[in-house]
Each structure stands twice: as C-alpha cells, then as structure tokens.
Design a protein around this motif. Structure first.
Motif, PDB file in Angstrom:
ATOM      1  N   GLY A  41       0.778   3.991  -2.892  1.00 43.95           N
ATOM      2  CA  GLY A  41       0.369   5.313  -2.441  1.00 43.95           C
ATOM      3  C   GLY A  41       1.430   6.371  -2.656  1.00 43.95           C
ATOM      4  O   GLY A  41       1.123   7.535  -2.938  1.00 43.95           O
ATOM      5  N   ALA A  43     -12.165   8.740  -3.616  1.00 38.94           N
ATOM      6  CA  ALA A  43     -11.532   7.458  -3.282  1.00 38.94           C
ATOM      7  C   ALA A  43     -10.038   7.639  -3.077  1.00 38.94           C
ATOM      8  O   ALA A  43      -9.449   7.074  -2.147  1.00 38.94           O
ATOM      9  N   GLN A  44      -9.410   8.435  -3.947  1.00 39.25           N
ATOM     10  CA  GLN A  44      -7.985   8.709  -3.799  1.00 39.25           C
ATOM     11  C   GLN A  44      -7.718   9.466  -2.500  1.00 39.25           C
ATOM     12  O   GLN A  44      -6.783   9.150  -1.770  1.00 39.25           O
ATOM     13  N   ASP A 101       0.826  -1.210   0.000  1.00 40.36           N
ATOM     14  CA  ASP A 101       0.000   0.000   0.000  1.00 40.36           C
ATOM     15  C   ASP A 101       0.858   1.256   0.000  1.00 40.36           C
ATOM     16  O   ASP A 101       0.513   2.264  -0.639  1.00 40.36           O
ATOM     17  N   ARG A 108      -6.119   1.949 -10.553  1.00 40.73           N
ATOM     18  CA  ARG A 108      -6.410   2.290  -9.163  1.00 40.73           C
ATOM     19  C   ARG A 108      -6.488   3.803  -9.006  1.00 40.73           C
ATOM     20  O   ARG A 108      -6.021   4.545  -9.859  1.00 40.73           O
ATOM     21  N   LYS A 127      -9.470   9.459   0.283  1.00 38.46           N
ATOM     22  CA  LYS A 127      -9.683   8.588   1.434  1.00 38.46           C
ATOM     23  C   LYS A 127      -8.496   7.657   1.645  1.00 38.46           C
ATOM     24  O   LYS A 127      -7.996   7.512   2.774  1.00 38.46           O
ATOM     25  N   GLN A 128      -8.033   7.018   0.570  1.00 38.78           N
ATOM     26  CA  GLN A 128      -6.897   6.109   0.694  1.00 38.78           C
ATOM     27  C   GLN A 128      -5.630   6.852   1.087  1.00 38.78           C
ATOM     28  O   GLN A 128      -4.848   6.382   1.914  1.00 38.78           O
ATOM     29  N   TYR A 129      -5.425   8.015   0.484  1.00 42.77           N
ATOM     30  CA  TYR A 129      -4.221   8.799   0.750  1.00 42.77           C
ATOM     31  C   TYR A 129      -4.169   9.262   2.203  1.00 42.77           C
ATOM     32  O   TYR A 129      -3.129   9.148   2.868  1.00 42.77           O
ATOM     33  N   LEU A 171      -3.285   6.441   4.498  1.00 44.78           N
ATOM     34  CA  LEU A 171      -1.860   6.130   4.463  1.00 44.78           C
ATOM     35  C   LEU A 171      -1.053   7.161   5.245  1.00 44.78           C
ATOM     36  O   LEU A 171      -0.066   6.812   5.917  1.00 44.78           O
TER      37      LEU A 171
END
Length: 542
Positions: free
Chosen positions: A150, A454-455, A146, A377, A457-459, A462
């Motif tokens: 990321g 979505a980007q 991840d 992704r 939230k994931q970022y 991380l």
C-alpha cells in the motif's frame, strides 16, 4: 548502524508527540524531483529526515544494499559498482532518491523487465503515523505485507520510510547501445515492443520521438567487452560531451527506417540497416539524460532568448544544465506554473492516438517512450485499466507504454489549466493514467474513478488500520489547488516572478545557493577512461 537507529528513534519520538497532540506535520526530505507546486499550510510542523542519506551496507554475497531514503541514485550507484553490482532499476536523474522511488512512481528503461522501482525493494523500515517503527516486506505471510504494497506509490501518506533493503544485480562495464531509426509513430510503437521481447536479450529499452517521421528506439545490453581496442567509448557527463538526445538525433537523422532498410537485401553495414551501435560505460548510460534533463534544459535557453542554444554556451553554462540545478531553477523561478511536465501510462494500442493528440493540440516534441511492466494489483502507479472512460476499473497485469510530455504550455494561466484538464480527459478516454509527480487537476471524484474504486477502498482501509487518517491523502498531496477550473489564487511573489527575466534570475540564484552543482563536479561515477574498470569491480582481461 547505531547512528541510523538513533536518528530513527528521534523521528519516531517527534512523530509520536505530534500524533498525541493531533498536530499536523509534513516530512522534509531536503530535495524534490516533483514539479507540483507546494501548498504547505502556515504553522504546520516539519519533521526533518534529510539526514537519512547514507548507504549503510552493500552485501555482495546476498546482492543487497541497505540504504537510507534520501540516498540519491548517483551515490547509490557509486556505492554498488565497486562490488560489481548495480540496482535493477536506476532512475535516470542522479538526484532522485531511493525513498522517493519507493514512495512515488519510478519506472525507467529497465522497467520492461523489472517493473517499477519498488518491485526491486526487499523490505522497508517505516515510522507509522503514531510513531511506531516497523519493518514491512512484500512476502506473503509477512505481518506488514499490506503496508508494504500500500505504501509503494502512496507518497508517504501511510508512514515515513526510514530504511530500504534493495535487490542488486551483476553490473558490467559497458552498455552496448543500439539506435534503431523509425519513420512513423506506428512503427516506433511496434519496434519498441519488439525490443522488449525476451529473445532480444536487452537490459534497457526506451525511445525518443523527435517528430512523427523521426523516431529512435534505444536498446542496451550490458557487456564487459569492447569488440576491438580501437572501439570508441561514448560519454555524456563531461561539459564538452553532447547532450544525449541531440547525439541520438544527429547520428540517426540521415538513416533510413530500420523497417524499410531491413526489407532491402542490398545493405550490409549496421548504419545502412537503419541502426547505429556504440559502447557507453554503464554509469554514463544510466545517467545519460542528466545533462539537459532529457531536452527540458533547452527551455532555459528559450526563456533567456538572447543566449544562443549552441555548443559553446551549453559548455559554458554546464553547471546549470544538470537535473538537480534545473529542478532548483524550475521551482525557484515559478516557471513550473506554465511548463507542461506529464508522464502518461497507456495501453500500447492507445499510444498512437495519444501522440497524435499531443502533436495536434500541444505541439510538444520530442516525446519520450518507455515500456513498462505494470503491477497486477490496484496501484497508484500507471497500470492497465479495463477499457476507457466509464468502464470497470479493475487493474490488470501486462505491458504498457509510458509517454513523457514535457514542454511549454500556454502563457495564460487559465489556458494552461484548461490544456492540462483536456490532456487528463484524453488520457482517461484512452484508458490511461498519469504519473503523480507532476501537476494534477482532477476533481476528487474523477481522480478516484480514474485510479480505481478497488484502489480507493484498499487505500482507505490501510489509512484507518495504520492510524494515518490525520495525514493528507494522496489526492490532497497531488492536486493543484485552484479556485475553479479557470482561476488560481496568486500573490505578489508569483506576479513578480512572472515578469521576465525576474523569475529566471531568481531560479538561477536559488540553484547557486543550493551548491548542487558541486555534486556533479565531484561525482566519481563519471567515466575518465584509464582505471575505470575498478568502478565495476572488474579487471581487464589479457
């Protein structure tokens, strides 16, 4: 390797100490190919990693290379070619670094096949914000998968890259280069997609639009063979060589479009079919846009108007016409504050309306076309979005077209900002995204809507997981700081440099101080003819 380990231990200890004291810091790489204006806060500590600039190994058996982050593309190519290998994606400017390609966005004329530069990276060593040193791989099941995914394109906001393991592919001596003339924007967009088809067998594809009715799609295939002993080898690195884009324009301006020519059964020669083919040594092809920085170097002559833009002065001033020196001058002069440098990723169906917009509103020509294979992704790289403004931001895998828009903007600062904001809005309406190396004016909420919830939230997850919340986030790093949409804070230095020719002369002086011109003078990748087969690990056949 021991030198590298000692250097990383020092970086790790410094970062850990700053983390424990909650002191902000920034990473110093030694050079930049970004056009964003710096906004470093006074008193912020600097962690210097500029010494991490070596190719540590090239393994011909596994076709990999271990490189430190500040290795520029020309030194990387010089290290791999003697082994008969080359990176799948090589950034067209020799000074762009491997670490910059991973932490930023790097998509080039081979990216329709191989994707962005980070898709060719097998692993990265990183110093996390608390000083821990880890190795991350993109492999499923890897502990730091991840983090790898990321950090690609996240501009160093999750940690500091200190080593990369790169994939390599077989290199060949020449690139058989074909220039295919087009006579409309619609035709150019269609032809560039045709050249990307697998059955064409191309290794490289890009294009130049000189105007709506003069475009050239450039395709290349690596080869070891010339068709005859008398075949001319074309180079672009020497002071008296032509600049690539001018060469392409001149040899195609009298050709019919390839579409109209192919419809005629009477033509038999390659030129009469709307195409021209020539052979370019591989390294000369990879860095063909270096002299003149595509066509941005002409802007220097526009600035110093008494100096004519002719072949003699391009030869005489050649030391200043390579991209490293052009970047030094651009930053030193302050002219980046009124020079539009934007790369836009768009769905193919949006390319023609966007090009019409640029022509009508900005009158900037030429334009660069570069086909891309986009990630599946969420990503800070340009990627396909589901529709345009206000629609879902789900990322999808597929093909898209990069359009490079580089030219003078309005002299008035307020009008310059408005022009950039208008361009951002038009890109958004057409379902596209910008590359983040350049000026970015989005408000924060609009930025995250464009690049995806979505980007985001994931970022953000991380950043919390890897203790990176004390570092600037991507938006903080890319956004141009303005008081509002119509003003920018300025001091006496920008004012002074805005007076002609003070800024330009200061930019030249900063370039001379850097001595970057020596790097090109002593480059070993340049084609000299006899004996150059050794550069690719090849030998001449009988």
């Amino acid at each position: 390797m021991e030198r590298h380990r000692q250097a990383v231990r020092l970086v790790s200890a410094t970062v850990r100490s700053l983390f424990e004291r909650s002191e902000p810091y920034r990473i110093w790489h030694g050079s930049t190919n970004s056009t964003r204006p710096p906004h470093q806060k006074a008193g912020v500590r600097v962690v210097d990693i500029s010494g991490l600039r070596d190719v540590l190994s090239v393994d011909a058996a596994t076709r990999t290379a271990l490189v430190e982050p500040n290795v520029p593309m020309d030194r990387l190519v010089e290290s791999t070619l003697p082994h008969g290998l080359v990176p799948p994606v090589v950034m067209e400017f020799p000074g762009i670094t491997a670490g910059g390609g991973f932490a930023g966005t790097a998509g080039e004329s081979s990216s329709f096949r191989h994707g962005y530069f980070d898709e060719t990276v097998r692993s990265v060593e990183m110093v996390l914000p608390d000083g821990e040193v880890v190795t991350a791989r993109p492999d499923k099941g890897d502990e730091y998968e991840d983090l790898f995914r990321g950090a690609a394109g996240a501009l160093g906001t999750l940690g500091t890259t200190t080593l990369l393991e790169l994939k390599l592919i077989e290199a060949k001596k020449f690139v058989r280069t074909t220039y295919r003339r087009t006579s409309s924007v619609e035709e150019a967009v269609r032809v560039i997609r045709e050249e990307c088809a697998a059955e064409r067998g191309n290794d490289y594809v890009d294009g130049i639009l000189f105007s709506k009715d003069h475009g050239v799609i450039v395709s290349g295939k690596m080869t070891d063979d010339l068709p005859s002993e008398d075949e001319r080898v074309q180079t672009f690195s020497h002071p008296w060589d032509p600049w690539f884009y001018m060469h392409v324009r001149d040899i195609t301006k009298t050709l019919p479009s390839s579409a109209s020519a192919s419809a005629s059964a009477s033509s038999s020669s390659s030129s009469s079919e709307g195409t021209v083919t020539e052979y370019i040594p591989l390294s000369e092809y990879l860095f063909r846009y270096d002299r003149g920085g595509f066509w941005v170097g002409q802007a220097a002559f526009d600035y110093f108007k008494p100096v004519p833009f002719n072949r003699f002065f391009r030869w005489f001033l050649d030391d200043f016409m390579h991209t490293r020196m052009l970047y030094r001058a651009l930053h030193g002069s302050g002219e980046s504050a009124r020079f539009i440098v934007q790369d836009i990723g768009l769905p193919y169906e949006s390319a023609e309306p966007f090009i019409n917009y640029v022509s009508d509103e900005l009158a900037i020509w030429p334009l660069w076309l570069c086909p891309l294979k986009t990630p599946s992704r969420p990503s800070f790289h340009p990627h396909l979005r589901d529709g345009g403004k206000g629609k879902k931001d789900k990322a999808s895998h597929g093909e898209m077209l990069n359009i490079g828009v580089w030219g003078w903007g309005p002299e008035d600062r307020n009008l310059f900002i408005r022009a950039n904001r208008a361009l951002e809005r038009r890109v958004d309406e057409l379902g596209g995204t910008k590359w983040l190396y350049a000026h970015t004016y989005y408000p924060r909420s609009e930025f995250w809507r464009v690049y995806g919830s979505a980007q985001q939230k994931q970022y953000e997850a991380l950043r919390h997981k890897y203790l990176a919340t004390s570092l600037p986030d991507v938006y903080d790093k890319v956004s141009v700081k303005v008081d509002n949409d119509d003003a920018v804070t300025r001091g006496w230095k920008p004012w002074l440099k805005s007076l002609w020719p003070v800024g330009g002369l200061w930019g030249i002086w900063k370039g001379i101080q850097s001595k970057d011109y020596m790097l090109h003078r002593h480059a070993t990748w340049k084609w000299t003819g006899e004996g150059d087969e050794a550069k690719t690990g090849k030998t001449k056949s009988a």
